[in-house]
Motif scaffolding. Structure first.
Motif, mmCIF file in Angstrom:
data_model
loop_
_atom_site.group_PDB
_atom_site.id
_atom_site.type_symbol
_atom_site.label_atom_id
_atom_site.label_comp_id
_atom_site.label_asym_id
_atom_site.label_seq_id
_atom_site.Cartn_x
_atom_site.Cartn_y
_atom_site.Cartn_z
ATOM 1 N N ALA A 36 44.123 44.206 28.265
ATOM 2 C CA ALA A 36 44.699 44.270 29.604
ATOM 3 C C ALA A 36 43.634 44.768 30.576
ATOM 4 N N GLY A 37 43.560 44.142 31.724
ATOM 5 C CA GLY A 37 42.531 44.490 32.694
ATOM 6 C C GLY A 37 41.419 43.468 32.756
ATOM 7 N N THR A 38 41.438 42.508 31.827
ATOM 8 C CA THR A 38 40.434 41.448 31.832
ATOM 9 C C THR A 38 40.650 40.537 33.040
ATOM 10 N N THR A 39 39.569 40.130 33.668
ATOM 11 C CA THR A 39 39.660 39.267 34.843
ATOM 12 C C THR A 39 39.553 37.790 34.447
ATOM 13 N N LEU A 40 39.962 36.943 35.370
ATOM 14 C CA LEU A 40 39.869 35.503 35.144
ATOM 15 C C LEU A 40 38.419 35.087 34.953
ATOM 16 N N ASP A 41 37.509 35.659 35.718
ATOM 17 C CA ASP A 41 36.107 35.262 35.600
ATOM 18 C C ASP A 41 35.540 35.632 34.227
ATOM 19 N N THR A 42 35.982 36.762 33.692
ATOM 20 C CA THR A 42 35.554 37.141 32.340
ATOM 21 C C THR A 42 36.043 36.129 31.316
ATOM 22 N N LEU A 43 37.282 35.651 31.499
ATOM 23 C CA LEU A 43 37.828 34.641 30.586
ATOM 24 C C LEU A 43 37.020 33.351 30.649
ATOM 25 N N TYR A 44 36.608 32.963 31.861
ATOM 26 C CA TYR A 44 35.751 31.774 31.991
ATOM 27 C C TYR A 44 34.496 31.927 31.128
ATOM 28 N N LYS A 45 33.884 33.088 31.215
ATOM 29 C CA LYS A 45 32.643 33.326 30.461
ATOM 30 C C LYS A 45 32.894 33.290 28.960
ATOM 31 N N ARG A 46 33.980 33.942 28.526
ATOM 32 C CA ARG A 46 34.271 34.001 27.099
ATOM 33 C C ARG A 46 34.678 32.634 26.534
ATOM 34 N N SER A 47 35.168 31.768 27.372
ATOM 35 C CA SER A 47 35.564 30.429 26.909
ATOM 36 C C SER A 47 34.423 29.426 27.053
ATOM 37 N N GLY A 48 33.228 29.933 27.296
ATOM 38 C CA GLY A 48 32.047 29.078 27.313
ATOM 39 C C GLY A 48 31.768 28.393 28.624
ATOM 40 N N GLY A 49 32.514 28.739 29.676
ATOM 41 C CA GLY A 49 32.288 28.123 30.978
ATOM 42 C C GLY A 49 32.905 26.742 31.086
ATOM 43 N N PRO A 116 60.029 24.390 40.300
ATOM 44 C CA PRO A 116 58.999 25.417 40.482
ATOM 45 C C PRO A 116 57.964 25.360 39.374
ATOM 46 N N THR A 117 56.724 25.646 39.726
ATOM 47 C CA THR A 117 55.629 25.548 38.753
ATOM 48 C C THR A 117 55.038 26.894 38.367
ATOM 49 N N GLY A 118 55.256 27.904 39.195
ATOM 50 C CA GLY A 118 54.656 29.208 38.915
ATOM 51 C C GLY A 118 53.163 29.225 39.143
ATOM 52 N N ARG A 119 52.678 28.325 40.000
ATOM 53 C CA ARG A 119 51.236 28.198 40.201
ATOM 54 C C ARG A 119 50.721 29.142 41.284
ATOM 55 N N LEU A 120 49.609 29.779 40.988
ATOM 56 C CA LEU A 120 48.886 30.578 41.972
ATOM 57 C C LEU A 120 47.835 29.677 42.612
ATOM 58 N N VAL A 121 47.911 29.482 43.927
ATOM 59 C CA VAL A 121 47.015 28.541 44.580
ATOM 60 C C VAL A 121 45.840 29.265 45.229
ATOM 61 N N GLY A 122 44.808 28.489 45.548
ATOM 62 C CA GLY A 122 43.621 29.037 46.189
ATOM 63 C C GLY A 122 42.376 28.744 45.370
ATOM 64 N N SER A 128 33.995 32.963 41.965
ATOM 65 C CA SER A 128 34.625 33.152 43.266
ATOM 66 C C SER A 128 35.169 34.577 43.350
ATOM 67 N N SER A 129 35.412 35.041 44.565
ATOM 68 C CA SER A 129 35.944 36.396 44.724
ATOM 69 C C SER A 129 37.322 36.518 44.092
ATOM 70 N N ASN A 130 38.127 35.446 44.181
ATOM 71 C CA ASN A 130 39.459 35.484 43.574
ATOM 72 C C ASN A 130 39.371 35.611 42.059
ATOM 73 N N ALA A 131 38.480 34.823 41.439
ATOM 74 C CA ALA A 131 38.342 34.878 39.982
ATOM 75 C C ALA A 131 37.808 36.232 39.524
ATOM 76 N N ASN A 132 36.938 36.835 40.319
ATOM 77 C CA ASN A 132 36.388 38.148 39.976
ATOM 78 C C ASN A 132 37.418 39.262 40.112
ATOM 79 N N ASP A 133 38.362 39.097 41.041
ATOM 80 C CA ASP A 133 39.346 40.144 41.324
ATOM 81 C C ASP A 133 40.651 39.983 40.552
ATOM 82 N N LEU A 134 40.966 38.768 40.127
ATOM 83 C CA LEU A 134 42.272 38.488 39.536
ATOM 84 C C LEU A 134 42.380 39.036 38.114
ATOM 85 N N ILE A 135 43.281 40.012 37.920
ATOM 86 C CA ILE A 135 43.527 40.605 36.609
ATOM 87 C C ILE A 135 44.552 39.752 35.872
#
Length: 228
Positions: A36-49, A116-122, A128-135
């Protein structure tokens, strides 16, 4: 390739483990157990980009809590439409009121087709700043699509359809491709849903029908004019 477990120490989140999924145009797609606390950008890195074929500006990020909020908002909107329809029938005294009742009934019917899709847009692209900030939350689902090549036009046009994106075509030329507007089209409130899920009214102060530059992945929606 099988996913890996991400271990990131984030102060304030303890050692709680959550599960998130990332699929599509990433190098190592799958379900990941992360702290818990992992960011989206960290997940991108761990999944190989992202792969070269990925559309980084059209990432689809879905979250359970957003889906729940959308369902609540949709129920409220449906309730308001039904109340307006009942009030309109009760106060109907002229033909124009009867026409409005028919339009409201169509809107109510359309509202029950909305899912409804439950999608977060942007902008959720890597770095990106959103990916770096999004927990990340438990159950989050991320899908990275391929680069879009299509443009769709729907609503009050004579032949709603989808065509290949052509950078040489202007907005009005895409309208011509679908046979032009119907007689009930509301040309003042045409809007576009972009590949990243955001939307914009093209006849606003920022854009006009002549100035808006169509992008691959755009869905152009021409609404119906309720009152003439």
């Amino acid at each position: 390739d099988s996913p890996i477990n991400v271990s990131v120490n984030v102060p304030g989140y303890g050692e709680k483990i959550i599960e998130v999924s990332i699929n599509g145009e990433v190098n190592r797609q799958g379900t990941y157990k992360v702290l818990a606390g992992t960011t989206l950008d960290t997940l991108y890195k761990r999944s190989g980009g992202l792969k070269d074929t990925a559309s980084s500006n059209a990432v689809i990020f879905q979250r359970k809590s957003i889906l729940e909020q959308e369902n609540i908002a949709l129920e409220i909107a449906r309730s308001d439409l039904i109340n307006a329809f009942v009030d309109n029938i009760a106060n109907a005294a002229a033909s124009s009121s009867n026409i409005l009742s028919g339009d409201l009934l169509n809107l109510i019917s359309s509202s029950f087709q909305v899912k409804p899709t439950g999608r977060l847009v942007g902008d959720l692209s890597p770095n990106s700043s959103n990916a770096n900030d999004l927990i990340l939350n438990d159950g989050d689902n991320i899908f990275v699509p391929t680069k879009p090549q299509l443009v769709s036009v729907t609503g009050e046009v004579n032949n709603p359809s989808t065509s290949l994106y052509d950078g040489n075509l202007k907005f009005k030329e895409y309208i011509k491709l679908v046979g032009g507007y119907t007689s009930t089209a509301d040309k003042r409130n045409i809007y576009v849903i972009r590949a990243d899920g955001t939307s914009i009214t093209v006849n606003s102060q920022m854009f006009s029908l002549n100035q808006y530059v169509v992008q691959p992945g755009d869905t152009i929606i021409v609404p119906k004019e309720i009152l003439k």
